[in-house]
Write an enzyme that holds these catalytic residues in place. Structure first.
Site, mmCIF file in Angstrom:
data_model
loop_
_atom_site.group_PDB
_atom_site.id
_atom_site.type_symbol
_atom_site.label_atom_id
_atom_site.label_comp_id
_atom_site.label_asym_id
_atom_site.label_seq_id
_atom_site.Cartn_x
_atom_site.Cartn_y
_atom_site.Cartn_z
ATOM 1 C CG HIS A 1 -10.539 46.576 49.429
ATOM 2 N ND1 HIS A 1 -10.199 45.810 48.850
ATOM 3 C CD2 HIS A 1 -10.544 48.851 48.998
ATOM 4 C CE1 HIS A 1 -9.286 46.744 47.712
ATOM 5 N NE2 HIS A 1 -9.865 47.796 47.683
ATOM 6 C CD GLU B 1 -11.596 51.306 45.590
ATOM 7 O OE1 GLU B 1 -10.952 52.025 45.813
ATOM 8 O OE2 GLU B 1 -11.784 49.677 46.527
HETATM 9 P P1 PGA Z 1 -5.397 51.038 43.789
HETATM 10 O O1 PGA Z 1 -6.147 50.454 44.889
HETATM 11 O O2 PGA Z 1 -5.180 52.035 43.307
HETATM 12 O O3 PGA Z 1 -4.012 50.334 44.155
HETATM 13 O O4 PGA Z 1 -5.706 50.703 42.069
HETATM 14 C C1 PGA Z 1 -6.965 50.622 44.742
HETATM 15 C C2 PGA Z 1 -8.024 50.552 45.865
HETATM 16 O O5 PGA Z 1 -7.710 49.135 46.124
HETATM 17 O O6 PGA Z 1 -8.649 50.824 46.270
#
Ligand code: PGA
Length: 254
Positions: A103, A175
């Site tokens: 992440h 992401e």
């Molecule tokens: P968020 O987080 O939906 O709060 O933007 C997404 C993530 O970090 O996977």
């Protein structure tokens, strides 16, 4: 319970939120809701990624519910002198079937690199768990037109050397860093087309699924899920309340 082919993946990481009691309560109510609405788990692959402290309790509540429980991180070694770390066999022992890897918050704050993501993917596969590899580019890279190249390099690096069978067990979440969290803004469908096309072209038929994450909300989930190249959603804040998560599962179930 039979799940339909190609069902979208819809999951949430709680990041560093929720007490043990809160996690257990969410999980207990989620299991009840899924038992009452079996079509949700027939038509969606749900997954929940609690903090390590709540992993065993959440996994116990969700046993038999069809929800995969994951860990937010795990070390690449099985055991040893790694103070503060938790291994894949340990999270598996606590009930995890999935490990989140790479992440952007871990890459930014905890020295996660392409090399460590590769080692963690390998460890996760070795123990029969599902790796959820997260990749994404910063805003400067997007503005310079380099999104696809950046994320392909992250995915190639983390999955290098895997057999096709192993690749077939990997989930990838795209992401964009600029889309994540309170200071992020959701990516629009046109912005996602090229990066997803690039990911699908190289890994679409080989990886288990390619998800989108970053400011997913009840208002944009349907249009994101409607994209041909998006196989699911990885959600933070909008799924931290059970009702919010159930709403997303219902949208995905169609
Ligand atoms: P968020 O987080 O939906 O709060 O933007 C997404 C993530 O970090 O996977």
């Amino acid at each position: 319970m039979e799940r339909i082919d190609g069902a979208p993946w819809v999951g949430t990481s709680w990041k560093m939120t929720k007490t043990l009691a809160e996690g257990r309560e969410f999980a207990r109510r989620l299991a009840e809701a899924l038992a009452a609405e079996p079509r949700l788990r027939e038509r969606v692959h749900p997954f929940v990624i609690p903090p390590h402290t709540a992993l065993a309790a959440v996994a116990a509540e969700l046993e038999g519910s069809g929800v995969v429980v994951g860990a937010q991180n795990a070390h690449w070694e099985d055991a040893g002198a790694w103070t503060g770390e938790v291994s894949v066999p340990q999270v598996a022992d606590a009930g995890a079937g999935l490990v989140e890897i790479g992440h952007s918050e871990r890459r930014e704050h905890f020295n996660e690199t392409v090399a460590t993501t590769a080692a963690k993917v390998a460890a996760t596969l070795r123990h029969g768990l599902t790796p959820l590899l997260c990749v994404g580019e910063p805003a400067e890279v997007r503005d310079a037109g380099g999104s696809a190249e950046h994320i392909l390099a992250q995915v190639r690096g983390a999955l290098e050397g895997l057999s096709e069978e192993e690749l077939g067990r990997v989930l990838v979440a795209y992401e964009p860093i600029w889309a994540i969290g309170e200071h992020g803004r959701p990516a629009t469908v046109p912005e996602l087309e090229a990066p997803f096309a690039a990911l699908q072209a190289e890994f679409g038929s080989r990886a288990a699924a390619i998800l989108y994450g970053g400011s997913v909300h009840q208002d944009n989930a349907a249009e994101l899920l409607a994209m041909d190249d998006v196989d699911g959603l990885f959600v933070g804040r909008a799924a931290w309340r059970l009702e919010g998560y159930l709403e997303l599962l219902r949208l995905a179930a169609g």
